[in-house]
Design a protein around this motif. Structure first.
Motif, PDB file in Angstrom:
ATOM      1  N   LEU A  48       2.497  12.830   0.028  1.00  0.00           N
ATOM      2  CA  LEU A  48       1.211  12.992   0.712  1.00  0.00           C
ATOM      3  C   LEU A  48       0.228  13.817  -0.118  1.00  0.00           C
ATOM      4  O   LEU A  48      -0.982  13.593  -0.045  1.00  0.00           O
ATOM      5  CB  LEU A  48       1.420  13.627   2.083  1.00  0.00           C
ATOM      6  CG  LEU A  48       2.170  12.759   3.094  1.00  0.00           C
ATOM      7  CD1 LEU A  48       2.475  13.563   4.355  1.00  0.00           C
ATOM      8  CD2 LEU A  48       1.380  11.511   3.426  1.00  0.00           C
ATOM      9  N   TYR A  51      -2.567  12.165  -2.035  1.00  0.00           N
ATOM     10  CA  TYR A  51      -3.646  11.500  -1.307  1.00  0.00           C
ATOM     11  C   TYR A  51      -4.744  12.495  -0.930  1.00  0.00           C
ATOM     12  O   TYR A  51      -5.247  12.485   0.195  1.00  0.00           O
ATOM     13  CB  TYR A  51      -3.074  10.798  -0.071  1.00  0.00           C
ATOM     14  CG  TYR A  51      -2.229   9.604  -0.454  1.00  0.00           C
ATOM     15  CD1 TYR A  51      -2.787   8.340  -0.542  1.00  0.00           C
ATOM     16  CD2 TYR A  51      -0.883   9.752  -0.772  1.00  0.00           C
ATOM     17  CE1 TYR A  51      -2.021   7.246  -0.923  1.00  0.00           C
ATOM     18  CE2 TYR A  51      -0.110   8.670  -1.160  1.00  0.00           C
ATOM     19  CZ  TYR A  51      -0.688   7.420  -1.232  1.00  0.00           C
ATOM     20  OH  TYR A  51       0.071   6.341  -1.622  1.00  0.00           O
ATOM     21  N   SER A  54      -7.978  10.855   0.300  1.00  0.00           N
ATOM     22  CA  SER A  54      -7.870   9.975   1.472  1.00  0.00           C
ATOM     23  C   SER A  54      -8.199  10.708   2.760  1.00  0.00           C
ATOM     24  O   SER A  54      -8.023  11.924   2.854  1.00  0.00           O
ATOM     25  CB  SER A  54      -6.449   9.418   1.578  1.00  0.00           C
ATOM     26  OG  SER A  54      -6.155   8.618   0.465  1.00  0.00           O
ATOM     27  N   VAL A  57      -3.313   8.303   5.948  1.00  0.00           N
ATOM     28  CA  VAL A  57      -2.366   7.349   5.385  1.00  0.00           C
ATOM     29  C   VAL A  57      -1.789   6.519   6.526  1.00  0.00           C
ATOM     30  O   VAL A  57      -1.515   7.046   7.605  1.00  0.00           O
ATOM     31  CB  VAL A  57      -1.219   8.081   4.642  1.00  0.00           C
ATOM     32  CG1 VAL A  57      -0.105   7.137   4.253  1.00  0.00           C
ATOM     33  CG2 VAL A  57      -1.742   8.813   3.426  1.00  0.00           C
ATOM     34  N   LEU A  59       1.455   5.082   7.198  1.00  0.00           N
ATOM     35  CA  LEU A  59       2.824   5.184   6.705  1.00  0.00           C
ATOM     36  C   LEU A  59       3.693   4.207   7.494  1.00  0.00           C
ATOM     37  O   LEU A  59       3.702   4.248   8.727  1.00  0.00           O
ATOM     38  CB  LEU A  59       3.325   6.621   6.872  1.00  0.00           C
ATOM     39  CG  LEU A  59       4.633   6.935   6.194  1.00  0.00           C
ATOM     40  CD1 LEU A  59       4.599   8.367   5.681  1.00  0.00           C
ATOM     41  CD2 LEU A  59       5.794   6.739   7.123  1.00  0.00           C
ATOM     42  N   HIS A  80      -3.476  -2.788   4.105  1.00  0.00           N
ATOM     43  CA  HIS A  80      -3.830  -1.964   2.947  1.00  0.00           C
ATOM     44  C   HIS A  80      -5.169  -2.408   2.353  1.00  0.00           C
ATOM     45  O   HIS A  80      -6.026  -1.572   2.054  1.00  0.00           O
ATOM     46  CB  HIS A  80      -2.733  -2.028   1.884  1.00  0.00           C
ATOM     47  CG  HIS A  80      -3.055  -1.224   0.667  1.00  0.00           C
ATOM     48  ND1 HIS A  80      -2.931   0.148   0.649  1.00  0.00           N
ATOM     49  CD2 HIS A  80      -3.533  -1.584  -0.549  1.00  0.00           C
ATOM     50  CE1 HIS A  80      -3.302   0.596  -0.540  1.00  0.00           C
ATOM     51  NE2 HIS A  80      -3.679  -0.435  -1.283  1.00  0.00           N
ATOM     52  N   ALA A  84      -7.505   0.747   2.964  1.00  0.00           N
ATOM     53  CA  ALA A  84      -7.484   1.649   1.804  1.00  0.00           C
ATOM     54  C   ALA A  84      -8.907   1.991   1.385  1.00  0.00           C
ATOM     55  O   ALA A  84      -9.208   3.149   1.075  1.00  0.00           O
ATOM     56  CB  ALA A  84      -6.715   1.025   0.649  1.00  0.00           C
ATOM     57  N   TYR A  88      -7.742   5.000   4.236  1.00  0.00           N
ATOM     58  CA  TYR A  88      -6.414   4.981   4.852  1.00  0.00           C
ATOM     59  C   TYR A  88      -5.508   3.965   4.148  1.00  0.00           C
ATOM     60  O   TYR A  88      -5.274   2.870   4.660  1.00  0.00           O
ATOM     61  CB  TYR A  88      -6.505   4.641   6.349  1.00  0.00           C
ATOM     62  CG  TYR A  88      -7.010   5.769   7.191  1.00  0.00           C
ATOM     63  CD1 TYR A  88      -6.140   6.666   7.790  1.00  0.00           C
ATOM     64  CD2 TYR A  88      -8.376   5.957   7.387  1.00  0.00           C
ATOM     65  CE1 TYR A  88      -6.606   7.717   8.557  1.00  0.00           C
ATOM     66  CE2 TYR A  88      -8.857   7.011   8.158  1.00  0.00           C
ATOM     67  CZ  TYR A  88      -7.958   7.882   8.737  1.00  0.00           C
ATOM     68  OH  TYR A  88      -8.432   8.924   9.492  1.00  0.00           O
ATOM     69  N   MET A  91       1.292   3.467   2.838  1.00  0.00           N
ATOM     70  CA  MET A  91       2.421   4.051   2.119  1.00  0.00           C
ATOM     71  C   MET A  91       3.663   3.480   2.789  1.00  0.00           C
ATOM     72  O   MET A  91       3.955   3.811   3.942  1.00  0.00           O
ATOM     73  CB  MET A  91       2.398   5.578   2.240  1.00  0.00           C
ATOM     74  CG  MET A  91       3.599   6.272   1.623  1.00  0.00           C
ATOM     75  SD  MET A  91       3.639   8.058   1.987  1.00  0.00           S
ATOM     76  CE  MET A  91       2.563   8.662   0.707  1.00  0.00           C
ATOM     77  N   PHE A 120       0.280  -1.584  -2.483  1.00  0.00           N
ATOM     78  CA  PHE A 120       0.499  -0.217  -1.996  1.00  0.00           C
ATOM     79  C   PHE A 120       1.768   0.343  -2.609  1.00  0.00           C
ATOM     80  O   PHE A 120       2.568  -0.394  -3.181  1.00  0.00           O
ATOM     81  CB  PHE A 120       0.604  -0.198  -0.463  1.00  0.00           C
ATOM     82  CG  PHE A 120       1.506  -1.274   0.091  1.00  0.00           C
ATOM     83  CD1 PHE A 120       2.886  -1.127   0.125  1.00  0.00           C
ATOM     84  CD2 PHE A 120       0.964  -2.459   0.580  1.00  0.00           C
ATOM     85  CE1 PHE A 120       3.714  -2.116   0.628  1.00  0.00           C
ATOM     86  CE2 PHE A 120       1.783  -3.460   1.082  1.00  0.00           C
ATOM     87  CZ  PHE A 120       3.157  -3.284   1.105  1.00  0.00           C
TER      88      PHE A 120
END
Length: 168
Positions: A48, A51, A54, A57, A59, A80, A84, A88, A91, A120
């Motif tokens: 994390l 990021y 970001s 995330v 996840l 993604h 992204a 966001y 992962m 990703f």
């Protein structure tokens, strides 16, 4: 009298054993997520803390062998690609034991990611420690993490959607 004593003992035993004794059943909404680093399919360690730019995330605990995870792969890629750019990224984490599920070995993760062209990170939770910390029980299991200052907090826990059989 003897029967009443045993009845009372049985009721007390049932009450005591009905308490949840799990030390950490996993994160809940609002919880701060502890930092971790796991090996990505390119060999690098990712967590994390990587990021910093970001907002959060997405996840997702997933794997190679589960038919539900495989059915969702294209939707995870689409998630993604859509989110992204909005801060966001996805992962993905595979926490399955490769002895129990050989298709989920690190080598097979690399192969699957290349085959599907995963955009990703795809991380290997070799000891299942991260899956246990999150309380991940199935694949795919989604946690949306939102960054507040420099920490990540759980905003959502659940499924991607309610239908694994239909495209997005």
């Amino acid at each position: 009298m003897k029967n009443a004593f045993f009845l009372l003992l049985a009721v007390l035993t049932m009450c005591i054993t009905s308490f949840d004794t799990v030390d950490h059943p996993g994160y809940t909404i609002g919880d701060k997520v502890l930092q971790f680093k796991l090996r990505n399919i390119d060999g690098s360690l990712i967590g994390l803390s990587d990021y910093t730019e970001s907002k959060g995330v997405i996840l997702i605990f997933t794997c190679n062998h589960c038919p539900f995870s495989v059915a969702y792969e294209d939707r995870i890629i689409a998630l993604h690609q859509k989110f992204a750019a909005q801060g966001y990224p996805v992962m993905a984490i595979n926490s399955n034991d490769p002895v129990a599920y050989p298709a989920d070995s690190y080598e097979n993760m690399i192969e699957r990611a290349q085959e599907k062209k995963f955009p990703f990170v795809y991380l290997w939770d070799e000891t299942q420690a991260i899956a246990k910390a999150f309380g991940a029980l199935k694949t795919p299991h989604v946690y949306i993490l939102k960054k507040k200052k420099k920490d990540f907090h759980v905003e959502y826990i659940g499924a991607i959607d309610d239908n694994s059989n239909e495209p997005e």
